[in-house]
Design a protein around this motif. Structure first.
Motif, PDB file in Angstrom:
ATOM      1  N   ARG A   2       0.823  -1.215   0.000  1.00 40.88           N
ATOM      2  CA  ARG A   2       0.000   0.000   0.000  1.00 40.88           C
ATOM      3  C   ARG A   2       0.856   1.263   0.000  1.00 40.88           C
ATOM      4  O   ARG A   2       0.572   2.240  -0.698  1.00 40.88           O
ATOM      5  CB  ARG A   2      -0.926   0.000   1.223  1.00 40.88           C
ATOM      6  N   LEU A   3       1.915   1.209   0.799  1.00 40.82           N
ATOM      7  CA  LEU A   3       2.822   2.356   0.836  1.00 40.82           C
ATOM      8  C   LEU A   3       3.477   2.573  -0.528  1.00 40.82           C
ATOM      9  O   LEU A   3       3.620   3.717  -0.990  1.00 40.82           O
ATOM     10  CB  LEU A   3       3.904   2.140   1.906  1.00 40.82           C
ATOM     11  N   ALA A   4       3.859   1.460  -1.155  1.00 37.99           N
ATOM     12  CA  ALA A   4       4.497   1.565  -2.467  1.00 37.99           C
ATOM     13  C   ALA A   4       3.535   2.113  -3.510  1.00 37.99           C
ATOM     14  O   ALA A   4       3.922   2.887  -4.400  1.00 37.99           O
ATOM     15  CB  ALA A   4       5.025   0.192  -2.891  1.00 37.99           C
ATOM     16  N   GLU A   5       2.259   1.710  -3.411  1.00 37.29           N
ATOM     17  CA  GLU A   5       1.246   2.225  -4.343  1.00 37.29           C
ATOM     18  C   GLU A   5       1.079   3.732  -4.150  1.00 37.29           C
ATOM     19  O   GLU A   5       0.967   4.486  -5.124  1.00 37.29           O
ATOM     20  CB  GLU A   5      -0.080   1.503  -4.107  1.00 37.29           C
ATOM     21  N   ASP A   6       1.069   4.153  -2.878  1.00 34.29           N
ATOM     22  CA  ASP A   6       0.942   5.591  -2.603  1.00 34.29           C
ATOM     23  C   ASP A   6       2.146   6.354  -3.149  1.00 34.29           C
ATOM     24  O   ASP A   6       2.027   7.544  -3.502  1.00 34.29           O
ATOM     25  CB  ASP A   6       0.828   5.830  -1.091  1.00 34.29           C
ATOM     26  N   ALA A  32       3.709  -1.802 -10.632  1.00 34.81           N
ATOM     27  CA  ALA A  32       3.322  -3.084 -10.032  1.00 34.81           C
ATOM     28  C   ALA A  32       4.484  -4.067  -9.973  1.00 34.81           C
ATOM     29  O   ALA A  32       4.661  -4.790  -8.977  1.00 34.81           O
ATOM     30  CB  ALA A  32       2.156  -3.684 -10.820  1.00 34.81           C
ATOM     31  N   ALA A  33       5.269  -4.137 -11.038  1.00 31.87           N
ATOM     32  CA  ALA A  33       6.381  -5.096 -11.069  1.00 31.87           C
ATOM     33  C   ALA A  33       7.392  -4.785  -9.966  1.00 31.87           C
ATOM     34  O   ALA A  33       7.941  -5.693  -9.310  1.00 31.87           O
ATOM     35  CB  ALA A  33       7.068  -5.054 -12.434  1.00 31.87           C
ATOM     36  N   GLU A  34       7.622  -3.515  -9.727  1.00 31.12           N
ATOM     37  CA  GLU A  34       8.572  -3.121  -8.679  1.00 31.12           C
ATOM     38  C   GLU A  34       8.010  -3.449  -7.289  1.00 31.12           C
ATOM     39  O   GLU A  34       8.739  -3.880  -6.395  1.00 31.12           O
ATOM     40  CB  GLU A  34       8.878  -1.631  -8.781  1.00 31.12           C
ATOM     41  N   LEU A  38       9.535  -5.984  -4.538  1.00 28.09           N
ATOM     42  CA  LEU A  38       9.841  -5.426  -3.218  1.00 28.09           C
ATOM     43  C   LEU A  38       9.294  -6.290  -2.087  1.00 28.09           C
ATOM     44  O   LEU A  38      10.002  -6.600  -1.116  1.00 28.09           O
ATOM     45  CB  LEU A  38       9.247  -4.013  -3.135  1.00 28.09           C
ATOM     46  N   ILE A  39       8.058  -6.729  -2.210  1.00 29.18           N
ATOM     47  CA  ILE A  39       7.417  -7.416  -1.088  1.00 29.18           C
ATOM     48  C   ILE A  39       7.768  -8.900  -1.011  1.00 29.18           C
ATOM     49  O   ILE A  39       7.440  -9.566  -0.026  1.00 29.18           O
ATOM     50  CB  ILE A  39       5.881  -7.262  -1.140  1.00 29.18           C
ATOM     51  N   PHE A  40       8.409  -9.434  -2.045  1.00 23.20           N
ATOM     52  CA  PHE A  40       8.843 -10.818  -1.976  1.00 23.20           C
ATOM     53  C   PHE A  40      10.350 -10.918  -1.753  1.00 23.20           C
ATOM     54  O   PHE A  40      11.031 -11.763  -2.316  1.00 23.20           O
ATOM     55  CB  PHE A  40       8.422 -11.594  -3.237  1.00 23.20           C
ATOM     56  N   GLY A  41      10.860 -10.040  -0.930  1.00 27.40           N
ATOM     57  CA  GLY A  41      12.266 -10.082  -0.540  1.00 27.40           C
ATOM     58  C   GLY A  41      12.445 -10.891   0.738  1.00 27.40           C
ATOM     59  O   GLY A  41      11.487 -11.242   1.427  1.00 27.40           O
TER      60      GLY A  41
END
Length: 297
Positions: free
Chosen positions: A90-94, A99-101, A105-108
């Motif tokens: 959600r933070l990344a969307e804001d 989407a690819a990034e 990011l969240i599957f690290g």
């Protein structure tokens, strides 16, 4: 006996685990050959305690996987921290990230929750002792999954790729033989069957684990337990019960066995109501007399 095996024997004894030559030899070979060690034997025979003692002896972490029916790979290996992933997404969307990034990011690794198998493989400080306890309680499907882990010491996580062990752990598997372990897993392991200890060894174990137990009390407990195991019981007590009983008797300020106290504390060593019913006052008296008579001799 080689100096290396004698060192293991002495080291375990200093930690309160009274072993014998076959146990020390199996531990030595498992460590030298980097092979898992499969321990079988009756419950309460010291299988799990051996793994704990090895972790202390090798001065390393004990990573324990307790097996049970329905145990799945995610519980044993890894899970994703979904709440953290959602929040970060959600933070990344804001922030307006594509989407690819966001997905990358969240599957690290920082969003990965390590479960026992992954923890044992990825430990950076050195090899851990990985205890896979009561593997016979797990389903056959999970046992098949273990084959890959214990053969190559690597796992594959789709989002991250293959993760190989930085240090191959010392692996101890225990089984109470509630289910027959498959041949494929057995072939990958060294094998040791832990019998109930001899009288001499059981007395040493009691005195080591319960320092307040004197020679007379430990000897009488040992003889009582050896005789008890010769009877037909639903649940044969192990050395763990001997230790519990010694601790209980000390709390009751007893330095030897007497029939009345034994009758009142049978629940420390017998864990089945039919076994309790079978051991009436006359039987208890006979066992106590035998233990004390042998002690006097």
């Amino acid at each position: 006996m080689s100096p290396e095996i004698q060192a293991i024997l002495d080291g375990l004894e200093r930690l309160g685990y009274i072993a014998d030559a076959p146990i020390a030899t199996a531990v030595f070979l498992a460590r030298e050959m980097r092979k898992p060690l499969l321990l079988e034997g009756d419950a309460g025979g010291g299988k799990t305690e051996l793994a704990k003692a090895l972790a202390a002896l090798f001065d390393t972490e004990l990573v324990r996987l307790q097996c049970y029916e329905g145990l799945d790979v995610s519980t044993a290996l890894y899970e994703w921290n979904y709440p953290r992933q959602m929040l970060r997404a959600r933070l990344a969307e804001d922030e307006g990230r594509p989407a690819a990034e966001i997905e990358e990011l969240i599957f690290g690794r920082s969003y990965l929750l390590e479960r026992p198998l992954l923890r044992a493989i990825t430990r950076r400080e050195g090899p851990a002792v990985l205890l896979i306890d009561e593997v016979d309680r797990a389903d056959e499907g999970f046992e098949a999954f273990l084959l890959e882990v214990l053969s190559d010491f690597q796992v594959t996580i789709p989002e991250l790729g293959t993760i190989r062990a930085e240090h191959v752990p010392y692996v101890v598997l225990t089984s109470n033989q509630s289910r027959e372990i498959g041949d494929a897993l057995r072939r990958r392991c060294l094998y040791l069957y832990l019998e109930h200890p001899t009288l001499e060894r059981e007395v040493r174990i009691i005195r080591s684990r319960v320092p307040g137990a004197g020679e007379r009390l430990a000897g009488e407990i040992g003889r009582f337990m050896q005789a008890l195991r010769g009877r037909r019981l639903s649940k044969t007590p192990g050395v763990a019960e001997s230790i519990d009983w010694a601790q209980a008797l000390l709390r009751l300020h007893r330095d030897h066995l007497d029939a009345e106290t034994v009758a009142q504390t049978l629940g420390c060593i017998l864990k089945d109501r039919h076994d309790l019913a079978e051991l009436d006052a006359e039987e208890v008296g006979a066992l106590v007399a035998a233990a004390q008579g042998a002690e006097a001799a």
